[in-house]
Design an enzyme around this catalytic site. Structure first.
Site, PDB file in Angstrom:
ATOM      1  N   GLU A 114      -6.324  33.769   8.818  1.00 12.32           N
ATOM      2  CA  GLU A 114      -7.229  33.578   7.689  1.00 12.32           C
ATOM      3  C   GLU A 114      -8.498  34.414   7.755  1.00 12.32           C
ATOM      4  O   GLU A 114      -9.240  34.480   6.773  1.00 12.32           O
ATOM      5  CB  GLU A 114      -7.594  32.086   7.580  1.00 12.32           C
ATOM      6  CG  GLU A 114      -6.378  31.208   7.307  1.00 12.32           C
ATOM      7  CD  GLU A 114      -6.734  29.745   7.064  1.00 12.32           C
ATOM      8  OE1 GLU A 114      -7.934  29.394   7.191  1.00 12.32           O
ATOM      9  OE2 GLU A 114      -5.830  28.966   6.729  1.00 12.32           O
ATOM     10  N   ARG A 130       0.840  -1.186   0.000  1.00 10.64           N
ATOM     11  CA  ARG A 130       0.000   0.000   0.000  1.00 10.64           C
ATOM     12  C   ARG A 130       0.881   1.245   0.000  1.00 10.64           C
ATOM     13  O   ARG A 130       1.945   1.246   0.624  1.00 10.64           O
ATOM     14  CB  ARG A 130      -0.922   0.038   1.229  1.00 10.64           C
ATOM     15  CG  ARG A 130      -1.968  -1.077   1.263  1.00 10.64           C
ATOM     16  CD  ARG A 130      -3.042  -0.839   0.225  1.00 10.64           C
ATOM     17  NE  ARG A 130      -4.116  -1.816   0.312  1.00 10.64           N
ATOM     18  CZ  ARG A 130      -4.159  -2.947  -0.385  1.00 10.64           C
ATOM     19  NH1 ARG A 130      -3.142  -3.244  -1.201  1.00 10.64           N
ATOM     20  NH2 ARG A 130      -5.165  -3.775  -0.265  1.00 10.64           N
ATOM     21  N   GLU A 175      -0.496  31.957   0.551  1.00 14.68           N
ATOM     22  CA  GLU A 175      -1.932  31.966   0.847  1.00 14.68           C
ATOM     23  C   GLU A 175      -2.606  33.215   0.282  1.00 14.68           C
ATOM     24  O   GLU A 175      -2.103  34.322   0.420  1.00 14.68           O
ATOM     25  CB  GLU A 175      -2.155  31.899   2.363  1.00 14.68           C
ATOM     26  CG  GLU A 175      -1.743  30.574   2.982  1.00 14.68           C
ATOM     27  CD  GLU A 175      -2.034  30.518   4.465  1.00 14.68           C
ATOM     28  OE1 GLU A 175      -2.145  29.407   4.991  1.00 14.68           O
ATOM     29  OE2 GLU A 175      -2.122  31.589   5.113  1.00 14.68           O
ATOM     30  N   GLU A 192       3.608  31.982   2.656  1.00 11.26           N
ATOM     31  CA  GLU A 192       3.121  30.607   2.562  1.00 11.26           C
ATOM     32  C   GLU A 192       2.242  30.423   1.324  1.00 11.26           C
ATOM     33  O   GLU A 192       1.621  29.379   1.151  1.00 11.26           O
ATOM     34  CB  GLU A 192       2.341  30.231   3.826  1.00 11.26           C
ATOM     35  CG  GLU A 192       3.206  30.186   5.080  1.00 11.26           C
ATOM     36  CD  GLU A 192       2.418  29.797   6.323  1.00 11.26           C
ATOM     37  OE1 GLU A 192       1.216  29.460   6.190  1.00 11.26           O
ATOM     38  OE2 GLU A 192       3.003  29.823   7.419  1.00 11.26           O
ATOM     39  N   ALA A 227      -8.910  26.436   8.690  1.00 10.49           N
ATOM     40  CA  ALA A 227      -8.210  25.213   9.103  1.00 10.49           C
ATOM     41  C   ALA A 227      -6.718  25.331   8.807  1.00 10.49           C
ATOM     42  O   ALA A 227      -6.284  26.182   8.030  1.00 10.49           O
ATOM     43  CB  ALA A 227      -8.791  23.994   8.381  1.00 10.49           C
ATOM     44  N   ARG A 260       0.626  12.859   6.431  1.00  9.80           N
ATOM     45  CA  ARG A 260       0.349  14.281   6.637  1.00  9.80           C
ATOM     46  C   ARG A 260       0.204  14.537   8.129  1.00  9.80           C
ATOM     47  O   ARG A 260      -0.281  13.670   8.863  1.00  9.80           O
ATOM     48  CB  ARG A 260      -0.943  14.701   5.923  1.00  9.80           C
ATOM     49  CG  ARG A 260      -0.775  14.997   4.451  1.00  9.80           C
ATOM     50  CD  ARG A 260      -2.100  15.426   3.824  1.00  9.80           C
ATOM     51  NE  ARG A 260      -2.669  16.595   4.486  1.00  9.80           N
ATOM     52  CZ  ARG A 260      -2.422  17.857   4.127  1.00  9.80           C
ATOM     53  NH1 ARG A 260      -1.618  18.100   3.110  1.00  9.80           N
ATOM     54  NH2 ARG A 260      -2.968  18.861   4.755  1.00  9.80           N
ATOM     55  N   GLU A 310      -4.644  30.050  13.188  1.00  8.02           N
ATOM     56  CA  GLU A 310      -5.193  30.078  11.836  1.00  8.02           C
ATOM     57  C   GLU A 310      -6.356  31.060  11.702  1.00  8.02           C
ATOM     58  O   GLU A 310      -6.528  31.687  10.656  1.00  8.02           O
ATOM     59  CB  GLU A 310      -5.646  28.673  11.424  1.00  8.02           C
ATOM     60  CG  GLU A 310      -4.529  27.661  11.260  1.00  8.02           C
ATOM     61  CD  GLU A 310      -3.660  27.931  10.048  1.00  8.02           C
ATOM     62  OE1 GLU A 310      -4.091  28.680   9.148  1.00  8.02           O
ATOM     63  OE2 GLU A 310      -2.530  27.394   9.996  1.00  8.02           O
TER      64      GLU A 310
END
Length: 211
Positions: free
Chosen positions: A115, A50, A163, A161, A95, A55, A111
């Site tokens: 964000e 597999r 974003e 980053e 997130a 992460r 975050e």
């Protein structure tokens, strides 16, 4: 013995014969050779291979405000949705991945500022779950938080980053339209809005009882 309290098998019922990294970048990919127990049998599977995507743990939060009857979602480009029939720009809850030994709560507070510009105090944990356990090790912690929301949306994110995040504010009356539209394409935002819908119903029933 209830399957709710006790799984059929545990990690000791998996025999790993080898595992090696085949890629290391923002994510890591392992090739794992293993065999595992079979249901209602004493035998194991033959050795199977597999690919496992490694992460870090992640955490997300739905920001809402009962007084304003509003909630916040963000929109950003996602490479995983590159071939999505609607758009690679996805509507999501706030997130991010946990940084080192960071707790989910600390991650969410960081975050949220990055964000949305929102400061989060009280957090309510809903679920911790594997978004794609068939191939990925990521464990996602889902929260909600009632907090002060800005008067309007805006563009946020950390430039170094890569974003570029658009904050959107929605009215409670738009929840079902969003859920029915097909525009929401990831599990955390769908789960969070289903929770919010139930939360609103509970508030309405409480108000009716109190009259």
């Amino acid at each position: 013995m209830s399957i709710v309290e006790h799984p059929s098998y545990i990690s000791e019922d998996v025999e790993i014969t080898s595992r090696e990294y085949v890629f290391r970048g923002f994510i890591q990919v392992e090739k794992v050779s293993l065999r595992h127990r079979l249901f209602n049998q004493s035998e194991y599977t033959p050795v199977i291979q597999r690919e496992l995507i490694q992460r870090p743990e992640a955490a997300g939060v739905l920001l809402y405000n009962d007084q304003k009857q509003q909630f916040a979602l963000i929109e950003q480009f996602r490479v995983g949705a590159l071939d999505d029939s609607h758009s690679p720009w996805q509507l999501e809850i706030i997130a991010g991945v946990l940084d080192g030994d960071e707790t989910p709560e600390s991650c969410i507070r960081r975050e949220s500022l990055e964000e949305s510009g929102c400061t989060v105090q009280d957090l309510q944990h809903l679920f911790s779950f594997y978004p794609s356990a068939g191939a990925c090790s990521e464990l996602f912690h889902l929260y909600v938080s009632e907090t002060d929301l800005p008067a309007e949306g805006g563009v946020f994110g950390v430039d170094n980053e890569g974003e570029n995040i658009q904050l959107h504010l929605f009215n409670y009356s738009e929840i079902q339209t969003l859920l029915d539209s097909g525009r929401l394409r990831n599990a955390p935002v769908i789960m969070a809005l289903q929770w919010l819908s139930q939360h609103i119903t509970t508030i309405i029933k409480s108000d009716e009882v109190g009259r």
